[in-house]
Motif scaffolding. Sequence first.
Motif, PDB file in Angstrom:
ATOM      1  N   PRO A 220       0.746  -1.310   0.106  1.00  0.00           N
ATOM      2  CA  PRO A 220       0.120   0.011  -0.167  1.00  0.00           C
ATOM      3  C   PRO A 220       0.878   1.343   0.049  1.00  0.00           C
ATOM      4  CG  PRO A 220      -0.995  -1.592   1.683  1.00  0.00           C
ATOM      5  CD  PRO A 220       0.514  -2.010   0.939  1.00  0.00           C
ATOM      6  N   ALA A 221       0.171   2.241  -0.400  1.00  0.00           N
ATOM      7  CA  ALA A 221       1.159   3.598  -0.670  1.00  0.00           C
ATOM      8  C   ALA A 221       1.523   4.159   0.723  1.00  0.00           C
ATOM      9  CB  ALA A 221       0.157   4.601  -1.407  1.00  0.00           C
ATOM     10  N   ALA A 222       0.464   3.833   1.685  1.00  0.00           N
ATOM     11  CA  ALA A 222       0.555   4.438   3.113  1.00  0.00           C
ATOM     12  C   ALA A 222       1.546   3.594   3.547  1.00  0.00           C
ATOM     13  CB  ALA A 222      -0.735   4.005   3.962  1.00  0.00           C
ATOM     14  N   MET A 223       2.151   2.451   3.319  1.00  0.00           N
ATOM     15  CA  MET A 223       2.957   1.606   3.849  1.00  0.00           C
ATOM     16  C   MET A 223       4.455   1.939   3.252  1.00  0.00           C
ATOM     17  SD  MET A 223       1.322  -1.745   4.867  1.00  0.00           S
ATOM     18  CE  MET A 223       2.665  -2.340   5.666  1.00  0.00           C
ATOM     19  N   GLY A 224       4.674   2.986   2.241  1.00  0.00           N
ATOM     20  CA  GLY A 224       5.845   3.227   1.334  1.00  0.00           C
ATOM     21  C   GLY A 224       5.654   2.527   0.046  1.00  0.00           C
ATOM     22  N   GLY A 225       4.854   1.801  -0.267  1.00  0.00           N
ATOM     23  CA  GLY A 225       4.674   1.040  -1.501  1.00  0.00           C
ATOM     24  C   GLY A 225       4.169   2.081  -2.747  1.00  0.00           C
ATOM     25  N   THR A 226       3.999   1.340  -3.964  1.00  0.00           N
ATOM     26  CA  THR A 226       3.759   1.874  -5.133  1.00  0.00           C
ATOM     27  C   THR A 226       2.255   1.712  -5.628  1.00  0.00           C
ATOM     28  OG1 THR A 226       4.788   0.499  -6.430  1.00  0.00           O
ATOM     29  CG2 THR A 226       6.197   2.323  -5.810  1.00  0.00           C
ATOM     30  N   ALA A 227       1.609   0.619  -4.682  1.00  0.00           N
ATOM     31  CA  ALA A 227       0.254   0.658  -5.062  1.00  0.00           C
ATOM     32  C   ALA A 227      -0.756   1.823  -4.958  1.00  0.00           C
ATOM     33  CB  ALA A 227      -0.393  -0.581  -4.216  1.00  0.00           C
ATOM     34  N   PRO A 228      -1.796   1.872  -5.616  1.00  0.00           N
ATOM     35  CA  PRO A 228      -2.638   3.037  -5.880  1.00  0.00           C
ATOM     36  C   PRO A 228      -3.000   3.244  -4.354  1.00  0.00           C
ATOM     37  CG  PRO A 228      -3.088   1.601  -7.287  1.00  0.00           C
ATOM     38  CD  PRO A 228      -2.369   0.877  -6.341  1.00  0.00           C
ATOM     39  N   SER A 229      -3.108   4.553  -4.018  1.00  0.00           N
ATOM     40  CA  SER A 229      -3.861   4.869  -2.634  1.00  0.00           C
ATOM     41  C   SER A 229      -5.272   4.419  -2.774  1.00  0.00           C
ATOM     42  CB  SER A 229      -3.923   6.456  -2.394  1.00  0.00           C
ATOM     43  OG  SER A 229      -4.713   7.081  -3.544  1.00  0.00           O
ATOM     44  N   LEU A 230      -5.948   4.298  -1.501  1.00  0.00           N
ATOM     45  CA  LEU A 230      -7.334   3.851  -1.543  1.00  0.00           C
ATOM     46  C   LEU A 230      -8.264   4.608  -2.100  1.00  0.00           C
ATOM     47  CD1 LEU A 230      -9.249   1.725  -0.365  1.00  0.00           C
ATOM     48  CD2 LEU A 230      -9.319   3.343   1.808  1.00  0.00           C
ATOM     49  N   ALA A 231      -8.237   6.117  -2.312  1.00  0.00           N
ATOM     50  CA  ALA A 231      -8.960   7.014  -2.927  1.00  0.00           C
ATOM     51  C   ALA A 231      -8.471   6.726  -4.470  1.00  0.00           C
ATOM     52  CB  ALA A 231      -8.556   8.348  -2.608  1.00  0.00           C
ATOM     53  N   GLU A 232      -7.360   6.746  -4.963  1.00  0.00           N
ATOM     54  CA  GLU A 232      -7.198   6.361  -6.553  1.00  0.00           C
ATOM     55  C   GLU A 232      -7.767   5.127  -6.690  1.00  0.00           C
ATOM     56  OE1 GLU A 232      -5.860   6.723 -10.469  1.00  0.00           O
ATOM     57  OE2 GLU A 232      -6.287   8.115  -8.756  1.00  0.00           O
ATOM     58  N   ALA A 233      -7.490   3.919  -6.051  1.00  0.00           N
ATOM     59  CA  ALA A 233      -8.204   2.688  -6.304  1.00  0.00           C
ATOM     60  C   ALA A 233      -9.564   2.903  -6.385  1.00  0.00           C
ATOM     61  CB  ALA A 233      -7.640   1.647  -5.364  1.00  0.00           C
ATOM     62  N   THR A 234     -10.409   3.440  -5.571  1.00  0.00           N
ATOM     63  CA  THR A 234     -11.731   3.872  -5.759  1.00  0.00           C
ATOM     64  C   THR A 234     -12.361   4.363  -6.889  1.00  0.00           C
ATOM     65  OG1 THR A 234     -11.955   4.006  -3.257  1.00  0.00           O
ATOM     66  CG2 THR A 234     -13.598   4.526  -4.690  1.00  0.00           C
ATOM     67  N   ARG A 235     -11.299   5.383  -7.337  1.00  0.00           N
ATOM     68  CA  ARG A 235     -11.597   6.099  -8.750  1.00  0.00           C
ATOM     69  C   ARG A 235     -11.423   4.988  -9.797  1.00  0.00           C
ATOM     70  NH1 ARG A 235      -9.038  10.439  -6.213  1.00  0.00           N
ATOM     71  NH2 ARG A 235      -7.025   9.822  -6.927  1.00  0.00           N
ATOM     72  N   LEU A 236     -10.435   4.234  -9.895  1.00  0.00           N
ATOM     73  CA  LEU A 236     -10.096   3.072 -10.915  1.00  0.00           C
ATOM     74  C   LEU A 236     -11.497   2.235 -11.004  1.00  0.00           C
ATOM     75  CD1 LEU A 236      -6.428   2.470 -10.326  1.00  0.00           C
ATOM     76  CD2 LEU A 236      -7.527   3.621 -12.269  1.00  0.00           C
ATOM     77  N   ASP A 237     -11.838   1.874  -9.642  1.00  0.00           N
ATOM     78  CA  ASP A 237     -13.147   0.867  -9.486  1.00  0.00           C
ATOM     79  C   ASP A 237     -14.126   1.396 -10.214  1.00  0.00           C
ATOM     80  OD1 ASP A 237     -11.583  -1.119  -8.528  1.00  0.00           O
ATOM     81  OD2 ASP A 237     -12.095  -0.435  -6.661  1.00  0.00           O
ATOM     82  N   ASP A 238     -14.407   2.731  -9.786  1.00  0.00           N
ATOM     83  CA  ASP A 238     -15.674   3.394 -10.483  1.00  0.00           C
ATOM     84  C   ASP A 238     -15.715   3.638 -11.932  1.00  0.00           C
ATOM     85  OD1 ASP A 238     -16.587   3.819  -7.803  1.00  0.00           O
ATOM     86  OD2 ASP A 238     -15.843   5.798  -7.549  1.00  0.00           O
ATOM     87  N   ALA A 239     -14.403   3.805 -12.333  1.00  0.00           N
ATOM     88  CA  ALA A 239     -14.366   3.865 -13.933  1.00  0.00           C
ATOM     89  C   ALA A 239     -14.604   2.355 -14.609  1.00  0.00           C
ATOM     90  CB  ALA A 239     -12.896   4.464 -14.313  1.00  0.00           C
ATOM     91  N   GLU A 240     -14.114   1.592 -13.885  1.00  0.00           N
ATOM     92  CA  GLU A 240     -14.270   0.215 -14.563  1.00  0.00           C
ATOM     93  C   GLU A 240     -15.717  -0.363 -14.627  1.00  0.00           C
ATOM     94  OE1 GLU A 240     -11.420  -3.616 -13.693  1.00  0.00           O
ATOM     95  OE2 GLU A 240     -13.088  -3.392 -12.289  1.00  0.00           O
ATOM     96  N   PHE A 241     -16.421   0.251 -13.340  1.00  0.00           N
ATOM     97  CA  PHE A 241     -18.054  -0.283 -13.268  1.00  0.00           C
ATOM     98  C   PHE A 241     -18.703   0.609 -14.315  1.00  0.00           C
ATOM     99  CE2 PHE A 241     -22.159   1.065 -11.863  1.00  0.00           C
ATOM    100  CZ  PHE A 241     -22.638  -0.329 -11.609  1.00  0.00           C
ATOM    101  N   VAL A 242     -18.213   1.950 -14.754  1.00  0.00           N
ATOM    102  CA  VAL A 242     -18.838   2.728 -15.589  1.00  0.00           C
ATOM    103  C   VAL A 242     -18.759   2.015 -17.108  1.00  0.00           C
ATOM    104  CG1 VAL A 242     -19.075   4.851 -16.891  1.00  0.00           C
ATOM    105  CG2 VAL A 242     -18.908   4.712 -14.499  1.00  0.00           C
TER     106      VAL A 242
END
Length: 261
Positions: A220-242
């Motif tokens: 997770p980004a909050a742990m120093g990783g390069t995964a999307p933040s929770l907010a960014e991941a939510t935006r990606l999920d929403d776009a995928e759903f649309v």
Amino acid sequence: MEPVYSPVIAFARGVFALQGLRFTILGEENVPTTGGAVMVINHIGYMDFTYAGLSALKSGRLVRFMAKDSVFTHPVSGPLMRGMHHIPVDRTAGAASYRAAVNALRAGEIVGVFPEATISRSFELKAFKSGAARMARDARVPIIPVVIWGSQRVWTKGHPKRLGRTNIPISISVGEPIDVPAGSDPEQVTADYKAVMQHMLDVLRSTYEPLTGADLKFLPAAMGGTAPSLAEATRLDDAEFVERQRKADARRAEERRRRGD
């Protein structure tokens, strides 16, 4: 022994051994040896249900997972899913899936549920749906919180599969059963067990081997990783759903056109 489920477990454990996967399972004794229960699991990889089910084997239990109905209509996975008595979820007829799960719980089964519904791209806990809490309340059974860490390194959304011999460690923790009294507020129950799972996940991640280099994408980004933040991941999920809805609407429109409607 079940004629379908037991051989599938044996086969899966053989595959895990060939992959070199190293499992650490904590709290196996928290899975009740009898009676119904809702097992709630965080969702960070496509293979989570196969790993989570291992946590119940010491207690002699098999978990009946709720999964999207398309898996049950697939020519290969369909017969296996039905033979293992998993529960199909038809998003257009959710009431029937819910009743089937409650009936299984009342019959003494452990039903596995991913309250996030879809894989978390951020590897953090997403928003939880309240269905698991409602099922536990209506069936008068406890909730068993389970968290997994490491499975995202095998196969997860947006990244290539790593199904060869990877020697990846996978940690699983099972919490104590949480009673859900009659009349409980499902939203409050959900918030309460999510907080328990967050603490369990924090502890599990703190004891996991450090992720570095290319594996930072699984952190997770909050742990120093390069995964999307929770907010960014939510935006990606929403776009995928649309986009998924757009394609579904286009298919329906094409079907109507071909019928001459």
